[in-house]
Write a protein that holds these residues in place. Structure first.
Motif, mmCIF file in Angstrom:
data_model
loop_
_atom_site.group_PDB
_atom_site.id
_atom_site.type_symbol
_atom_site.label_atom_id
_atom_site.label_comp_id
_atom_site.label_asym_id
_atom_site.label_seq_id
_atom_site.Cartn_x
_atom_site.Cartn_y
_atom_site.Cartn_z
ATOM 1 N N GLY A 14 76.080 81.828 40.999
ATOM 2 C CA GLY A 14 75.780 80.868 39.939
ATOM 3 C C GLY A 14 77.010 80.055 39.547
ATOM 4 O O GLY A 14 76.927 78.835 39.365
ATOM 5 N N ASP A 84 69.674 79.266 44.753
ATOM 6 C CA ASP A 84 70.573 80.361 44.354
ATOM 7 C C ASP A 84 69.725 81.596 44.046
ATOM 8 O O ASP A 84 68.957 81.605 43.092
ATOM 9 C CB ASP A 84 71.375 79.872 43.133
ATOM 10 N N ARG A 155 73.501 90.151 29.512
ATOM 11 C CA ARG A 155 72.180 90.169 30.142
ATOM 12 C C ARG A 155 71.679 91.606 30.161
ATOM 13 O O ARG A 155 72.440 92.509 30.482
ATOM 14 C CB ARG A 155 72.288 89.639 31.583
HETATM 15 ZN ZN ZN Z 1 73.300 84.085 39.029
#
Ligand code: ZN
Ligand code: AP5
Length: 211
Positions: A14, A84, A155
């Motif tokens: 990312g 991605d 996350r």
């Molecule tokens: Zn990622």
């Protein structure tokens, strides 16, 4: 330029995709980001996939392929794109062939030790979408996004148990794609261990042979 970013969780796909998007003016299509967006917006898709993402398992192929197919039908992908985190299974790779072509597959290579270090130190800003690392890319003010001022969060799948599961899932279901694309002659390995600037330089070199 039509690209696939392949590699284990936390390899920096990312982070580098954002740089490639800016430099080459092509959209960055992250299936993980699309799922997280659906979860944040509490859409039917989001409700269906939340528990799967939190645990680090993969969303079923049919659901993921349908989402990518729809995204690749929009006009902004005419000049190319970065996929991605897709495909992530050989089933997805086979399905992709039916509706899109790919020029290069960049395989980001990183040791397990570094992967765990990067994932456990990652912090994200939900609204701005910016990604930080407590050690390697910290915000100016601890715990606060430079861009939006919102508090940074972890996350759910960056908790230790989920990280372990994601690594298992990667080894079993995604790593076979290295061989898959190598056989097609479209794979190039990228050493993902140096700084993001240096990794981007390696990517640029690999892509310069394309255009
Ligand atoms: Zn990622
Ligand atoms: P996804 O969001 O794709 O997660 P992932 O593949 O596990 O990859 P990450 O986003 O964790 O890592 P990254 O390589 O992008 O690293 P980053 O740049 O952030 O998928 C999430 C979930 O969605 C999956 O588990 C699954 O449930 C579902 N899903 C998604 N796609 C799917 C599919 N195709 N099929 C089925 N299910 C799917 O960097 C990590 C950290 O390191 C950051 O803190 C960053 O600041 C730092 N960092 C980056 N580069 C460097 C560097 N060079 N040096 C030092 N630090 C660095």
């Amino acid at each position: 330029m039509r690209l696939i970013f392949l590699g284990p969780p936390g390899a920096g796909k990312g982070t580098i995709a954002v740089k490639v998007k800016e430099a080459y003016q092509i959209p960055h299509i992250s299936t993980g980001d699309l799922f997280r967006e659906a979860i944040a917006n509490q859409t039917p898709l989001g409700k269906k996939v939340k528990a799967i993402l939190d645990s680090g398992e993969l969303v079923p192929d049919e659901v993921t392929v349908e989402m990518v197919k729809e995204r690749l039908s929009r006009p902004d992908v005419k000049g190319g794109y970065i996929l991605d985190g897709f495909p992530r299974t050989t089933g997805q790779a086979d399905a992709l062939k039916a509706f899109a072509s790919v020029d290069k597959v960049l395989n980001f290579v990183l040791s397990e030790e570094k992967i765990v270090e990067r994932l456990s130190g990652r912090r994200i800003a939900k609204k701005s979408g910016r990604v930080y690392h407590i050690q390697y890319n910290p915000p100016a003010k601890e715990g606060i996004c430079d861009e939006s001022g919102e508090p940074l969060i972890q996350r759910p799948d960056d908790k230790p148990e989920a990280i372990k599961n994601r690594l298992r899932v990667y080894a079993k279901q995604t790593a076979p794609l290295i061989d898959y694309y190598q056989k097609e002659g479209s794979l190039v390995d990228i050493d993902a261990s140096p700084s993001p600037e240096e990794v981007f330089e390696l990517v640029r070199k690999a892509l310069s042979k394309l255009s």
